[in-house]
Design an enzyme around this catalytic site. Structure first.
Site, PDB file in Angstrom:
ATOM      1  N   ASP A 171       0.847  -1.191   0.000  1.00 23.05           N
ATOM      2  CA  ASP A 171       0.000   0.000   0.000  1.00 23.05           C
ATOM      3  C   ASP A 171       0.881   1.239   0.000  1.00 23.05           C
ATOM      4  O   ASP A 171       2.105   1.155   0.176  1.00 23.05           O
ATOM      5  CB  ASP A 171      -0.901   0.004   1.235  1.00 23.05           C
TER       6      ASP A 171
ATOM      7  N   HIS B 272       0.698   5.664   1.209  1.00 20.22           N
ATOM      8  CA  HIS B 272      -0.045   6.729   1.882  1.00 20.22           C
ATOM      9  C   HIS B 272       0.537   8.065   1.455  1.00 20.22           C
ATOM     10  O   HIS B 272       1.758   8.228   1.393  1.00 20.22           O
ATOM     11  CB  HIS B 272       0.032   6.607   3.401  1.00 20.22           C
TER      12      HIS B 272
ATOM     13  N   THR C 174      -9.392  10.597  -1.497  1.00 19.96           N
ATOM     14  CA  THR C 174      -9.415   9.478  -2.433  1.00 19.96           C
ATOM     15  C   THR C 174     -10.798   8.844  -2.509  1.00 19.96           C
ATOM     16  O   THR C 174     -11.275   8.479  -3.591  1.00 19.96           O
ATOM     17  CB  THR C 174      -8.369   8.434  -2.023  1.00 19.96           C
TER      18      THR C 174
ATOM     19  N   ARG D 210      -8.277  15.849  18.867  1.00 21.13           N
ATOM     20  CA  ARG D 210      -7.175  16.702  18.418  1.00 21.13           C
ATOM     21  C   ARG D 210      -7.677  17.830  17.534  1.00 21.13           C
ATOM     22  O   ARG D 210      -7.170  18.955  17.583  1.00 21.13           O
ATOM     23  CB  ARG D 210      -6.153  15.868  17.645  1.00 21.13           C
TER      24      ARG D 210
ATOM     25  N   SER E 261      -1.315   8.287  14.064  1.00 22.13           N
ATOM     26  CA  SER E 261      -2.620   8.304  13.411  1.00 22.13           C
ATOM     27  C   SER E 261      -2.542   7.666  12.022  1.00 22.13           C
ATOM     28  O   SER E 261      -3.349   6.803  11.668  1.00 22.13           O
ATOM     29  CB  SER E 261      -3.128   9.741  13.303  1.00 22.13           C
TER      30      SER E 261
ATOM     31  N   LYS F 221      -3.730   2.996  11.208  1.00 13.18           N
ATOM     32  CA  LYS F 221      -4.726   2.501  10.243  1.00 13.18           C
ATOM     33  C   LYS F 221      -4.064   1.660   9.157  1.00 13.18           C
ATOM     34  O   LYS F 221      -4.605   0.637   8.729  1.00 13.18           O
ATOM     35  CB  LYS F 221      -5.476   3.686   9.635  1.00 13.18           C
ATOM     36  N   LYS F 222      -2.904   2.091   8.684  1.00 11.21           N
ATOM     37  CA  LYS F 222      -2.220   1.339   7.625  1.00 11.21           C
ATOM     38  C   LYS F 222      -1.756  -0.018   8.132  1.00 11.21           C
ATOM     39  O   LYS F 222      -1.898  -1.036   7.446  1.00 11.21           O
ATOM     40  CB  LYS F 222      -1.036   2.154   7.088  1.00 11.21           C
TER      41      LYS F 222
END
Length: 434
Positions: free
Chosen positions: A79, A81, A119, A167, A182, A186-187
């Protein structure tokens, strides 16, 4: 464990240990940590920092606060980011191209944030396509197409979702430790075996200076590798839009020009560069040069376009989208050219201002409940160093209402600076970080 004791340690400048951060992340996820405590924790991290080991511990704790995916596939799970920019639709090119090269790409993505496009919003400009898939359907699409671009479920890194919301309202977004945790929580929850990071720098990026971009890239790469995911980064330029367009359907059209018509330019160039890194790191290419060559071949031969079409159909979009994409994408009711106010050379482009103009047109959200208009935006945008004559188009504006079109025309005219001297045009790729 006690939230107050952990916050007190941060206040004194003492870094919480791994067990304390794991407990705090679990408390964020299950609600046993209050909003006030979450805000105090975020402020403490923002002011005092966690250190390298603490940053890794918080990242893993937030990853483990929810579901983590495991894959049994006949190829590496990869993947990328991006830290966000304008005209950045690389994911829509990169995911199918990697899949065509033998990788599997379960890409969990986000929506527009501030002046940057999302995205998921771009994918949802394709009629019928759904990004909110449950895990079973997500796995099925990855298996069938080789890639899927979806939203995170509520069970993926719930601690991050809770902390991010706090935040956002406590002025603690700009913390290197919290940004890193953060992004990566998730990744890493997606079960990746390789990751490449595209850290943007310039007028259209969140990171405006090379030093800030390098600090973030190094923090992300170090943390991800210490967490067990082989990761590299590219620092890329965002002093002008990456694609020729800004706006969801317009950027999908730019993507299809790359996938179906082998159109070159910065969008294709950066997609190839990022893909080459991933293929080399994952063993699908012998080295970076071979990885880049494989990416170029899969785009030029149309194999990436075939994968994209399968993914769109599997996610509910038109079955023949890759063959007839112009027919399916929505168009704005008002399309007009914005003329150059004088003769000269394009010396600067305020990417953030262009992005905010698209948001004001309805192409992004000013509040969370806003409904995005996928048809609006800017296209055929001039580039740095272009010579223009007075009255020549700087770009084409796509709007739903006349009043919005007029305001956007004023904003974009001010965002594009025309002068007499040729500007220093930075390279697309500033730096590579392993």
């Amino acid at each position: 464990m006690d939230a107050r004791a952990i916050i007190a340690k941060l206040r004194r400048g003492t870094e919480p240990d791994r067990d304390e951060l794991t407990w705090f992340a679990a408390g964020l996820a299950d609600g046993s940590v209050s909003d006030a405590q979450a805000g105090a924790f975020a402020m403490g991290v923002c002011l005092r920092g966690l250190g390298e080991e603490g940053r890794v511990a918080l990242t893993l704790a937030m990853r483990n606060s929810g579901d983590t995916l495991r894959w049994d596939l006949p190829g590496p799970v990869l993947d990328k980011h991006s830290t966000g920019g304008v005209g950045d639709c690389v994911s829509l090119v990169l995911a199918p191209a990697l899949a065509a090269c033998g990788a599997y790409v379960p890409m969990i993505s986000g929506r527009g944030l501030g002046h940057t496009g999302g995205t998921l919003d771009k994918m949802e400009a394709i009629p019928g396509l759904r990004t909110g898939l449950d895990e079973a359907r997500f796995r099925q699409v990855v298996d069938v197409a080789g890639c899927a671009i979806v939203s995170a479920t509520a069970d993926i890194a719930p601690a991050d979702k809770r902390l991010y919301a706090v935040r956002d309202v406590t002025a603690t977004v700009e913390s290197l430790d919290l940004i890193t945790a953060s992004i990566l929580s998730k990744k890493l929850a997606a079960g990746l075996q390789g990751l490449v990071l595209d850290v943007k720098v310039g007028s259209g990026a969140f990171m405006k200076t090379p030093d800030d971009a390098r600090d973030l890239a190094e923090a992300l790469v170090t943390t991800a590798n210490m967490a067990g995911c082989p990761t590299s980064a590219i620092i890329s330029d965002m002093n002008q839009p990456l694609a020729p367009s800004l706006g969801n359907a317009l950027e999908v059209a730019d993507v299809m020009d790359v996938l179906c018509n082998n159109k070159g330019g910065p969008l294709a160039e950066l997609s190839v560069a990022l893909g080459g890194v991933l293929l080399a790191n994952a063993g699908l290419a012998s080295d970076l040069e071979d990885g880049v060559a494989r990416m170029v071949a899969t785009l030029s031969e149309g194999r990436a376009a075939e994968v994209f079409g399968r993914m769109v159909a599997a996610m509910g979009g038109p079955v023949q989208f890759a063959d007839n994409w112009r027919r399916f994408l929505p168009e704005a009711t008002i399309i007009r050219e914005v003329p150059a106010p004088q003769n000269g050379i394009v010396t600067a482009i305020n990417g953030e201002a262009l992005g905010l103009a698209v948001v004001a047109l309805g192409g992004g959200r000013q509040v969370e409940s806003d409904i995005v208009d996928p048809s609006v935006g800017l296209s055929e945008i001039v580039r740095l160093g272009d010579r223009v004559q007075k009255g020549q188009p700087l770009l084409r504006l796509h709007a739903a209402r006349e009043d919005l079109a007029q305001k956007a025309a004023q904003a974009v005219t001010q965002a594009i600076v025309i002068g007499d001297q040729m500007p220093d045009i930075p390279p697309l790729v500033h730096e590579r970080i392993r």
